[in-house]
Write a protein that holds these residues in place. Structure first.
Motif, PDB file in Angstrom:
ATOM      1  N   TYR A  26       0.807  -1.217   0.000  1.00  0.00           N
ATOM      2  CA  TYR A  26       0.000   0.000   0.000  1.00  0.00           C
ATOM      3  C   TYR A  26       0.846   1.276   0.000  1.00  0.00           C
ATOM      4  O   TYR A  26       0.314   2.382   0.053  1.00  0.00           O
ATOM      5  CB  TYR A  26      -0.908   0.076   1.234  1.00  0.00           C
ATOM      6  N   VAL A  61       2.899   0.544   8.296  1.00  0.00           N
ATOM      7  CA  VAL A  61       2.333   1.193   9.486  1.00  0.00           C
ATOM      8  C   VAL A  61       2.923   0.596  10.763  1.00  0.00           C
ATOM      9  O   VAL A  61       3.629  -0.418  10.722  1.00  0.00           O
ATOM     10  CB  VAL A  61       0.781   1.138   9.494  1.00  0.00           C
ATOM     11  N   CYS A  86      -1.996   2.450  12.158  1.00  0.00           N
ATOM     12  CA  CYS A  86      -3.226   1.810  11.654  1.00  0.00           C
ATOM     13  C   CYS A  86      -4.348   2.009  12.668  1.00  0.00           C
ATOM     14  O   CYS A  86      -4.260   1.511  13.800  1.00  0.00           O
ATOM     15  CB  CYS A  86      -2.975   0.317  11.447  1.00  0.00           C
ATOM     16  N   PRO A  87      -5.428   2.718  12.281  1.00  0.00           N
ATOM     17  CA  PRO A  87      -6.514   2.948  13.247  1.00  0.00           C
ATOM     18  C   PRO A  87      -7.166   1.650  13.729  1.00  0.00           C
ATOM     19  O   PRO A  87      -7.604   1.567  14.873  1.00  0.00           O
ATOM     20  CB  PRO A  87      -7.535   3.787  12.469  1.00  0.00           C
ATOM     21  N   MET A  88      -7.212   0.633  12.864  1.00  0.00           N
ATOM     22  CA  MET A  88      -7.856  -0.611  13.308  1.00  0.00           C
ATOM     23  C   MET A  88      -7.052  -1.271  14.435  1.00  0.00           C
ATOM     24  O   MET A  88      -7.628  -1.852  15.353  1.00  0.00           O
ATOM     25  CB  MET A  88      -8.027  -1.596  12.158  1.00  0.00           C
ATOM     26  N   ASN A 114      -2.670  -6.815  12.731  1.00  0.00           N
ATOM     27  CA  ASN A 114      -3.050  -5.404  12.902  1.00  0.00           C
ATOM     28  C   ASN A 114      -3.462  -5.171  14.354  1.00  0.00           C
ATOM     29  O   ASN A 114      -4.622  -4.881  14.664  1.00  0.00           O
ATOM     30  CB  ASN A 114      -4.217  -5.034  11.980  1.00  0.00           C
ATOM     31  N   CYS A 171     -11.688  -1.770   9.347  1.00  0.00           N
ATOM     32  CA  CYS A 171     -10.762  -0.881   8.649  1.00  0.00           C
ATOM     33  C   CYS A 171     -11.572   0.137   7.853  1.00  0.00           C
ATOM     34  O   CYS A 171     -12.420  -0.249   7.039  1.00  0.00           O
ATOM     35  CB  CYS A 171      -9.890  -1.712   7.700  1.00  0.00           C
ATOM     36  N   TYR A 172     -11.303   1.426   8.080  1.00  0.00           N
ATOM     37  CA  TYR A 172     -12.120   2.472   7.423  1.00  0.00           C
ATOM     38  C   TYR A 172     -11.954   2.459   5.902  1.00  0.00           C
ATOM     39  O   TYR A 172     -12.822   2.924   5.183  1.00  0.00           O
ATOM     40  CB  TYR A 172     -11.776   3.859   7.999  1.00  0.00           C
ATOM     41  N   VAL A 173     -10.858   1.897   5.409  1.00  0.00           N
ATOM     42  CA  VAL A 173     -10.638   1.853   3.959  1.00  0.00           C
ATOM     43  C   VAL A 173     -11.521   0.749   3.339  1.00  0.00           C
ATOM     44  O   VAL A 173     -12.232   0.984   2.353  1.00  0.00           O
ATOM     45  CB  VAL A 173      -9.150   1.574   3.634  1.00  0.00           C
ATOM     46  N   HIS A 174     -11.487  -0.422   3.935  1.00  0.00           N
ATOM     47  CA  HIS A 174     -12.206  -1.566   3.352  1.00  0.00           C
ATOM     48  C   HIS A 174     -13.706  -1.545   3.644  1.00  0.00           C
ATOM     49  O   HIS A 174     -14.502  -2.072   2.879  1.00  0.00           O
ATOM     50  CB  HIS A 174     -11.580  -2.878   3.851  1.00  0.00           C
ATOM     51  N   GLU A 199     -10.929  -7.961   4.498  1.00  0.00           N
ATOM     52  CA  GLU A 199     -11.323  -6.901   5.440  1.00  0.00           C
ATOM     53  C   GLU A 199     -12.597  -6.199   4.967  1.00  0.00           C
ATOM     54  O   GLU A 199     -13.107  -5.311   5.652  1.00  0.00           O
ATOM     55  CB  GLU A 199     -10.197  -5.866   5.594  1.00  0.00           C
ATOM     56  N   CYS A 259      -5.452   4.421   2.090  1.00  0.00           N
ATOM     57  CA  CYS A 259      -5.049   4.398   3.495  1.00  0.00           C
ATOM     58  C   CYS A 259      -4.129   5.589   3.735  1.00  0.00           C
ATOM     59  O   CYS A 259      -2.962   5.581   3.342  1.00  0.00           O
ATOM     60  CB  CYS A 259      -4.348   3.085   3.828  1.00  0.00           C
ATOM     61  N   MET A 262      -0.805   4.873   5.563  1.00  0.00           N
ATOM     62  CA  MET A 262       0.248   4.255   4.734  1.00  0.00           C
ATOM     63  C   MET A 262       0.938   5.318   3.873  1.00  0.00           C
ATOM     64  O   MET A 262       2.131   5.244   3.624  1.00  0.00           O
ATOM     65  CB  MET A 262      -0.367   3.197   3.809  1.00  0.00           C
TER      66      MET A 262
END
Ligand code: 13P
Ligand code: SF4
Length: 302
Positions: A26, A61, A86-88, A114, A171-174, A199, A259, A262
């Motif tokens: 990423y 990350v 990584c927020p997760m 993660n 995960c806010y991206v997925h 994810e 992300c 990243m």
């Protein structure tokens, strides 16, 4: 300094200091130009155990760099910025995990990589998206507490007879990929194969032709006779695929995803990191030793 100068300086410093650059897929494409290895979380953990470099610069990350240190405490592990978090991984903490363990004393604890080192230290075994099902099915216990990604936990549930007790992270991206988006993309790109990261939410996984980790996607495309792909994961994978397979066509599933953590790592920061040996990643020794057990067990199973 232009980009080519920065790249040359980074390469010279790597040689001088016996350093290696490990990069997650990423990362920004310009980071690929200085990376010694580009991979998914599993490949990066494995690579970290194989290198004989004195310094590892980790372009990814926080939890990934931490894992590299946990596996290699004798090496200097650097991350080019402290902002790549990584927020997760921050969605589960030790207190919360201990509470759920107390409620399910018979259950094994599987932590996705993660997670923080402290959470890994409270776990029986780690997993990545490349091996989550294999790791869970390798356990003797019939019940498994799975932290922190609830979407990956639900993907594992489809592929195991064990009872999975999911944590509620995401995960806010997925999370943003939607079944409507995938269906819209399929209507436009009729012949495309849909590759989805686990994810993503279950309704998106339902529409996948294949479900893979990030490197799993690259490997699948390499051997596939298909020419067109819809990709439901972070944009870095699409960028990597376009570079590696210029004869094939890749579309990111709507609405797309980046992300931001990243992408905090840039070439100038990698140069500063090598030059000034910053920012050092370390974990207290008692936590490191226990977290290493969970990572080693994953590496053995996978
Ligand atoms: P991979 O292990 O598939 O590279 O995934 C890591 C990650 O953070 C996905 O969001
Ligand atoms: Fe974390 Fe999601 Fe970024 Fe992966 S893509 S590092 S899970 S925020």
């Amino acid at each position: 300094m232009d980009r080519r100068d920065i790249i040359e300086k980074i390469k010279a410093l790597k040689k001088e200091k016996n350093a290696v650059i490990l990069a997650h897929i990423y990362q920004r494409p310009e980071i690929y130009d200085v990376a010694d290895f580009i991979g998914d979380s599993y490949g990066l953990s494995k690579k970290a155990t194989e290198t004989d470099a004195d310094i590892i610069v980790f372009c990814g990350v926080d939890f990934m760099a931490e894992s590299a240190y946990i596996l290699n405490p004798e090496k200097t592990v650097l991350i080019p910025t402290r902002l790549a978090n990584c927020p997760m991984a921050a969605m589960v903490d030790v207190d919360g995990l201990r509470k759920i363990k107390a409620k399910h004393p018979e259950a094994a604890v599987v932590s996705y990589v993660n997670t923080t080192a402290a959470v890994k230290a409270e776990s029986d075994i780690c997993c990545t998206s490349a091996n989550a099902v294999k790791v869970v099915n390798s356990l003797e216990e019939d019940e498994v507490i799975f932290v922190p990604d609830s979407n990956l936990a639900h993907y594992v549930m489809r592929n195991t007879a064990k009872k999975i007790i999911p944590w509620s992270g995401w995960c806010y991206v997925h999370q943003k990929f939607s079944p409507e988006g995938i269906l819209r993309a399929k209507e436009i790109h009729l012949d495309a194969k849909v590759l989805v990261h686990p994810e993503c939410i279950s309704a998106v996984v339902d529409l996948a032709d294949e479900v893979f980790s990030t490197t799993g996607m690259v490997n699948y495309v390499r051997q596939s006779p298909d020419k067109t792909f819809i990709i439901a994961t972070e944009i870095g994978v699409v960028e990597r695929l376009r570079l590696e397979f210029p004869e094939k066509v890749f579309f990111q599933a709507p609405p797309g995803g980046t992300c931001l953590q990243m992408k905090k790592i840039t070439l100038p920061l990698v140069l500063d990191s090598l030059k000034n040996e910053q920012f050092t990643v370390k974990v207290p020794e008692d936590i490191r030793v226990r977290a290493k057990k969970a990572l080693d067990r994953m590496l053995d199973v996978a």
